[in-house]
Design an enzyme around this catalytic site. Structure first.
Site, short mmCIF file in Angstrom:
data_model
loop_
_atom_site.label_atom_id
_atom_site.label_comp_id
_atom_site.label_asym_id
_atom_site.label_seq_id
_atom_site.Cartn_x
_atom_site.Cartn_y
_atom_site.Cartn_z
N ARG A 53 0.65 -1.28 0.06
CA ARG A 53 -0.15 -0.16 0.16
C ARG A 53 1.20 0.81 0.17
O ARG A 53 1.89 1.20 0.71
CB ARG A 53 -1.01 0.34 1.17
CG ARG A 53 -2.07 -1.15 1.27
CD ARG A 53 -3.17 -0.78 0.65
NE ARG A 53 -4.36 -1.66 0.45
CZ ARG A 53 -4.37 -2.88 -0.02
NH1 ARG A 53 -3.12 -3.42 -1.14
NH2 ARG A 53 -5.39 -3.62 -0.07
N GLU A 86 -2.51 7.75 -5.81
CA GLU A 86 -2.69 7.06 -7.02
C GLU A 86 -4.23 7.22 -8.31
O GLU A 86 -4.89 7.87 -7.24
CB GLU A 86 -2.45 5.81 -7.24
CG GLU A 86 -0.85 4.54 -6.68
CD GLU A 86 -1.18 3.76 -6.37
OE1 GLU A 86 -2.13 2.96 -6.96
OE2 GLU A 86 -0.61 3.16 -6.01
N HIS A 129 1.46 -0.06 -10.15
CA HIS A 129 0.96 -0.48 -9.26
C HIS A 129 0.36 -2.03 -10.51
O HIS A 129 -1.13 -1.52 -10.40
CB HIS A 129 -0.50 0.36 -9.13
CG HIS A 129 -1.03 -0.54 -7.75
ND1 HIS A 129 -2.14 0.23 -6.84
CD2 HIS A 129 -1.35 -1.98 -7.03
CE1 HIS A 129 -2.02 -0.71 -5.71
NE2 HIS A 129 -2.15 -1.32 -6.21
#
Length: 534
Positions: free
Chosen positions: A230, A259, A280
């Protein structure tokens, strides 16, 4: 029946659903567009693009289940679905392999200088000496978090010859040792031993920025940090500075605080070759996207066939016959779990739940689940009424339930006792009237505390001006007191306790100031997510 499938979910789900319903694939739509058509459908399947709002759910007059082909359900209004009796499911295991492999891939890439070497070679350069790397074999990997992905990373790392240490306060030593890894009880002891650190923990107020300049300074200057978990677990500015000044050797990061807008991320401004950034990609494999789609499709089929699914993230998955008699206690039971975790010190060994009064004649299994959900939600994300018992068992937490015929001050009382390796803490809760819940006992203190989001608990010596001193510090920080309960210790000591409902969160700096008041003993700020409005 009809199932609406949107957000480019893989069409492999069609064959599974076809047995019980018609599958309709449509592009991602706006809220208004979905509201206009959702009434025709019995199920909705989405990925992350569609925001399944309360309006959409209310318009879904035939909706029985909403499925998210992915891990989280943050784009679905779970509370609105729960109120309407719509089951919400996701696929918590579908990306385990993908995320684990990406972690190992980044470890290898940063260790062997793969990215800069590839760029250099494409420029027709031959710089073998410049890109000499390091082997993983024989190195010490520290895995922070022993959930699904953390366990898989441990398994792969051991297979390639690494020594693996695990730090997870919610995992037992026995379970970690069975995996072949070594259990670490202290972060301060854990960090200095590592050649590599890989994070696999949820982001909570307690874990936000857990790897900061102070903790990085405890690591070897040859250590490498990998974060595929995370954004925000590793402080981005501190990591950039640590790379610049040589506090750590290298890092690979797949997740970011903001993000997808990472233009202002400090790490994007760092241009040296000892940092790898990826957008990601942890779950971004063809196989993972197919796995999550198939998983959710099977659950939708189960529900539309009249069955139950074990992966529901909301309360309709509980047996309605068990739930109905105790439903008014569910939120306050969850509050008890949340509060006791924040008041206790040390690693959980066991939970003891005692029912008194009218509750002894009822099946309180749903309340056990609610307590576990509250307790585990303090440290983990995506804990729900279905997976809470599994998570507790997975981490070796013993749960014991007792029904006591001892006299009760209230119609029904639910007492939760938490035993850790350091102390024993107890919290009792009750309904003092229909839908009016209160926390009625903290350890050896009788209290009447309204369960609200922000509570300050201050044990103190029973002497003049203690309340005024605490109130003065809160006022100086702009914190308003809504209500207060002050009680003496029922065992006759000179200690009292004040429990104060305040209007916002209390920072560690304020807690430290309160701790420094002479006569105050270990104050705690408690935040409750399962909130009562009365």
């Amino acid at each position: 029946m009809k199932v609406l499938i949107t957000d480019k979910v893989n069409e492999c789900v069609k064959d599974i659903i076809a047995d019980v319903s018609e599958a309709v694939f449509l592009p991602t739509m706006s809220e208004d567009e979905l509201v206009s058509i959702i009434g025709e459908y019995d199920a909705l399947m989405v990925r992350s693009q569609t925001k399944v709002t309360k309006r959409i759910i209310e318009a879904g007059k035939n909706l029985k289940i909403i499925g998210r082909a992915g891990v989280g359900v943050d784009n679905i209004d779970v509370e609105a679905a729960t109120e309407k009796g719509v089951i919400v499911v996701n696929s918590p295991d579908g990306n385990t392999i993908a995320a684990s492999e990406h972690t190992i891939a980044l470890m290898l890439a940063v260790s062997r200088n793969i990215v800069p070497a590839a760029v250099s070679t494409k420029e027709a350069k031959w710089e073998r000496d410049k890109f000499t790397g390091n082997e993983l074999f024989g190195k010490t990997l520290g895995v922070m978090g022993f959930g699904r992905i953390g366990r898989k990373v441990v398994h792969i790392a051991l297979a390639i010859g690494m020594k693996v240490l695990v730090y997870d306060p919610f995992a037992t030593e026995e379970i970690v040792q069975k995996s072949g890894a070594i259990y670490e009880t202290s972060l301060d002891d854990f960090l200095p031993k590592l050649d590599y650190l890989s994070l696999h923990i949820p982001k909570t107020p307690e874990t936000n920025n857990i790897i900061n300049k102070d903790n990085m300074s405890k690591m070897k200057n040859t250590a490498i940090i990998i974060n595929c978990s995370r954004g925000g677990l590793v402080n981005e500015e501190d990591l950039k500075n640590a790379l610049e000044n040589g506090t750590i050797a290298a890092a690979a990061v797949d997740v970011f605080v903001n993000e997808p807008k990472i233009e202002t991320c400090p790490l994007t401004q760092y241009k040296n070759n000892n940092l790898i950034l990826t957008p990601h990609l942890g779950a971004s494999t063809k196989e993972a996207q197919i796995n999550v789609a198939l998983d959710v499709a099977k659950q939708i089929k189960q529900v539309l066939s009249g069955g139950y699914t074990e992966s529901a993230v909301n309360i309709p998955s509980l047996n309605p016959e068990k739930l109905e008699p105790v439903k008014d206690y569910m939120k306050i039971a969850e509050n008890a779990g949340e509060m006791i975790m924040q008041l206790a010190n040390g690693k959980i060994k066991s939970l003891e739940i005692t029912a008194q009064g009218d509750l002894i004649d009822l099946d309180i299994q749903p309340l056990e689940v609610a307590i576990l959900k509250g307790a585990l939600s303090y440290m983990f994300q995506d804990v729900n009424y279905v997976n809470a018992p599994y998570l507790a068992k997975q981490r070796g937490i013993e749960v014991k339930t007792v029904k006591s015929e001892a006299p009760s001050t209230f119609t029904g009382i639910l007492k939760v006792k938490l035993i850790t390796d350091k102390d024993v803490t107890s919290v009792s809760v009750s309904l003092i009237a229909k839908n009016i819940a209160r926390i009625v006992k903290l350890n050896d203190y009788d209290v009447i505390i309204k369960p609200q989001p922000h509570i300050l608990v201050v044990p103190h010596i029973n002497q003049p001006a203690m309340i005024a001193k605490v109130a003065t510090l809160l006022s100086a920080d702009g914190i308003n007191i809504g209500s207060m309960s002050v009680s003496e210790n029922i065992k006759g000591s000179n200690m009292s306790i004040m429990a104060i409902n305040v209007d916002r969160s209390i920072g560690n700096d304020v807690i430290t100031k309160i701790s420094n008041i002479e006569g105050v003993h270990e104050p705690k700020y408690v935040r409750l997510a399962a909130e009562y409005t009365l």
